[in-house]
Design a protein around this motif. Structure first.
Motif, PDB file in Angstrom:
ATOM      1  N   ALA A  50      71.477  29.397  20.490  1.00  0.00           N
ATOM      2  CA  ALA A  50      71.695  27.948  21.169  1.00  0.00           C
ATOM      3  C   ALA A  50      71.966  26.537  20.643  1.00  0.00           C
ATOM      4  O   ALA A  50      71.067  26.069  19.626  1.00  0.00           O
ATOM      5  CB  ALA A  50      70.218  27.580  22.337  1.00  0.00           C
TER       6      ALA A  50
ATOM      7  N   PHE B  18      71.276  22.329  21.128  1.00  0.00           N
ATOM      8  CA  PHE B  18      70.792  21.498  21.587  1.00  0.00           C
ATOM      9  C   PHE B  18      71.248  20.479  21.645  1.00  0.00           C
ATOM     10  O   PHE B  18      70.794  19.623  20.057  1.00  0.00           O
ATOM     11  CB  PHE B  18      69.409  21.151  22.109  1.00  0.00           C
TER      12      PHE B  18
ATOM     13  N   ARG C 156      74.520  25.787  29.644  1.00  0.00           N
ATOM     14  CA  ARG C 156      73.490  24.590  30.395  1.00  0.00           C
ATOM     15  C   ARG C 156      72.807  23.448  29.784  1.00  0.00           C
ATOM     16  O   ARG C 156      72.121  23.235  29.262  1.00  0.00           O
ATOM     17  CB  ARG C 156      71.918  25.753  29.399  1.00  0.00           C
TER      18      ARG C 156
ATOM     19  N   SER D  25      73.727  23.034  25.303  1.00  0.00           N
ATOM     20  CA  SER D  25      72.652  21.939  26.029  1.00  0.00           C
ATOM     21  C   SER D  25      73.009  21.327  25.330  1.00  0.00           C
ATOM     22  O   SER D  25      73.382  20.717  24.266  1.00  0.00           O
ATOM     23  CB  SER D  25      72.050  23.284  25.657  1.00  0.00           C
TER      24      SER D  25
ATOM     25  N   THR E   9      68.596  33.760  24.043  1.00  0.00           N
ATOM     26  CA  THR E   9      69.532  33.442  22.787  1.00  0.00           C
ATOM     27  C   THR E   9      68.105  33.850  21.544  1.00  0.00           C
ATOM     28  O   THR E   9      67.067  34.454  21.628  1.00  0.00           O
ATOM     29  CB  THR E   9      69.704  31.872  22.314  1.00  0.00           C
TER      30      THR E   9
ATOM     31  N   ALA F 265      67.610  27.459  29.124  1.00  0.00           N
ATOM     32  CA  ALA F 265      68.797  26.325  27.844  1.00  0.00           C
ATOM     33  C   ALA F 265      68.254  27.769  26.809  1.00  0.00           C
ATOM     34  O   ALA F 265      68.969  27.880  26.624  1.00  0.00           O
ATOM     35  CB  ALA F 265      68.770  25.249  27.473  1.00  0.00           C
ATOM     36  N   LEU F 266      67.539  27.972  26.710  1.00  0.00           N
ATOM     37  CA  LEU F 266      66.588  29.040  25.820  1.00  0.00           C
ATOM     38  C   LEU F 266      66.655  30.620  25.958  1.00  0.00           C
ATOM     39  O   LEU F 266      66.867  31.596  25.882  1.00  0.00           O
ATOM     40  CB  LEU F 266      65.349  28.626  25.099  1.00  0.00           C
TER      41      LEU F 266
ATOM     42  N   VAL G 191      75.388  28.773  22.752  1.00  0.00           N
ATOM     43  CA  VAL G 191      75.451  28.484  23.911  1.00  0.00           C
ATOM     44  C   VAL G 191      74.709  26.868  23.881  1.00  0.00           C
ATOM     45  O   VAL G 191      74.124  26.175  23.059  1.00  0.00           O
ATOM     46  CB  VAL G 191      73.728  28.586  24.719  1.00  0.00           C
TER      47      VAL G 191
ATOM     48  N   VAL H 105      67.748  28.752  19.022  1.00  0.00           N
ATOM     49  CA  VAL H 105      67.934  26.984  18.359  1.00  0.00           C
ATOM     50  C   VAL H 105      68.243  25.986  17.582  1.00  0.00           C
ATOM     51  O   VAL H 105      67.242  25.902  16.472  1.00  0.00           O
ATOM     52  CB  VAL H 105      67.350  26.733  19.811  1.00  0.00           C
TER      53      VAL H 105
END
Length: 343
Positions: A8, A10, A54, A34, A71, A67-68, A32, A74
């Motif tokens: 992820a 962020f 996400r 986010s 995964t 979101a996580l 991913v 992050v």
């Protein structure tokens, strides 16, 4: 190549976040995407089809959990980290995955060590703050320069930037930091952080050729004053920045970085020159490369790779130089950095 681990990101649509997403893809990870702005996430995904989007907000823990979910790690690229670090770390702890960020904010990094060290250690979790150009790279260089020394009298980290076109995130983070310290400056001296009102001292630093002697501002403190003394027995840590870079950063009309190559990097060049001294002895490690924001991506992604493949020396909250083999880590970045180590 990696084994397709989902990671992820962020703040994926931010300036540094985009570099991180690209580096993850290049390394065989599955990013991913986010962050708070769903529209920007969708726009980023449209330019790189197949990526999972996400949306999440730091004031909505359930959205961070979604979101996580599933995964392996992050990477937090969303500043100001005074706002984002703690909620994303909490979500990473709930998910049982490692957390890495690219925070250059001194106070945010102090908070991460202070608030999460015991919990992360007890959980066997890995949290690596400031895994970026500021904080991570200087710490790796200082650790490599120390070599077999267990203590040193002082560490100096000097930055030569050909220019500094700050991102909006850099400006926002700087504003938050100034507010948190009431406009004071910060330095690491006598084994602790000290806040003061003194003007930045002007002096000259002799960088390795071809950069040579350059005027710098002393005590231009960055995240290195947190990361280096977090694990190295060095009671004095000083950092320096070339005058031109400080002037660029300070000017309100300096534009954001502009892409100058196919990878999106600006034409900015940098040199990071680290000197550690013990008694009358001196050791030095130097790195040079292109674009301080772009180079944060391989630093953060290499950290994730090493964590997920068990190439770490500790758990809990740890800086780059403590948790990784510093010389080996730096050698792994040879495609992005030119390195010189003198002991």
């Amino acid at each position: 190549m990696e084994s397709g681990h989902a990671v992820a990101v962020f703040g994926a649509y931010g300036h540094t976040g985009r570099f991180v997403v690209a580096e993850l893809r290049d390394r065989g990870f599955v990013p991913v995407l986010s962050g708070r702005d769903a529209g920007k996430l969708r726009a980023l995904a449209a330019s790189d089809p197949g990526l999972d989007v996400r949306p999440a907000s730091v004031d909505d823990p359930a959205s961070l959990d979604r979101a996580l979910a599933g995964t392996a790690a992050v990477i937090n690229c969303a500043g100001p980290f005074a706002t984002t670090a703690a909620p994303v770390i909490e979500a990473a702890l709930r998910a049982g995955i490692p957390y890495v960020d690219v925070a250059a904010e001194i106070e945010a990094n102090v908070d991460t060590f202070a608030h999460f060290a015991d919990r992360a250690r007890a959980a066997g979790a890995v949290i690596v703050p400031a895994m970026a150009f500021f904080g991570g790279l200087g710490d790796l260089l200082a650790t490599a320069a120390m070599g077999d020394w267990t203590v040193a009298d002082e560490a100096h980290v000097a930055y030569a930037l050909s220019s500094w076109h700050p991102t909006a995130g850099t400006r926002d983070a700087g504003k938050v930091s100034r507010e948190r310290r009431d406009g004071r400056r910060v330095r690491f001296t006598n084994g602790k952080l000290e806040y003061h009102q003194d003007e930045l001292p002007s002096l000259k630093w002799t960088f390795p050729d071809p950069t040579g002697v350059r005027p710098v501002f002393g005590e231009f403190s960055m995240a290195d004053v947190v990361t280096i003394p977090s694990h190295l027995a060095v009671p004095e840590v000083r950092s320096y920045m070339t005058v031109e870079a400080v002037e660029d950063l300070s000017a309100p009309d300096t534009p954001a970085p502009a892409a100058a190559d196919e990878r999106g990097r600006s034409d900015q060049r940098f040199v990071v020159d680290v000197v550690v001294r013990s008694g009358g002895a001196e050791r030095r490690a130097t790195a040079s490369g292109q674009d301080i924001y772009a180079v944060s991506a391989p630093l953060a992604v290499e950290a994730v790779h090493r964590i997920l493949t068990g190439q770490t020396t500790t758990t809990g909250v740890a800086s780059a130089g403590e948790i990784f083999d510093a010389p080996g880590f730096l050698r792994a970045l040879s495609a992005h950095l030119s390195l010189e180590l003198r002991q």
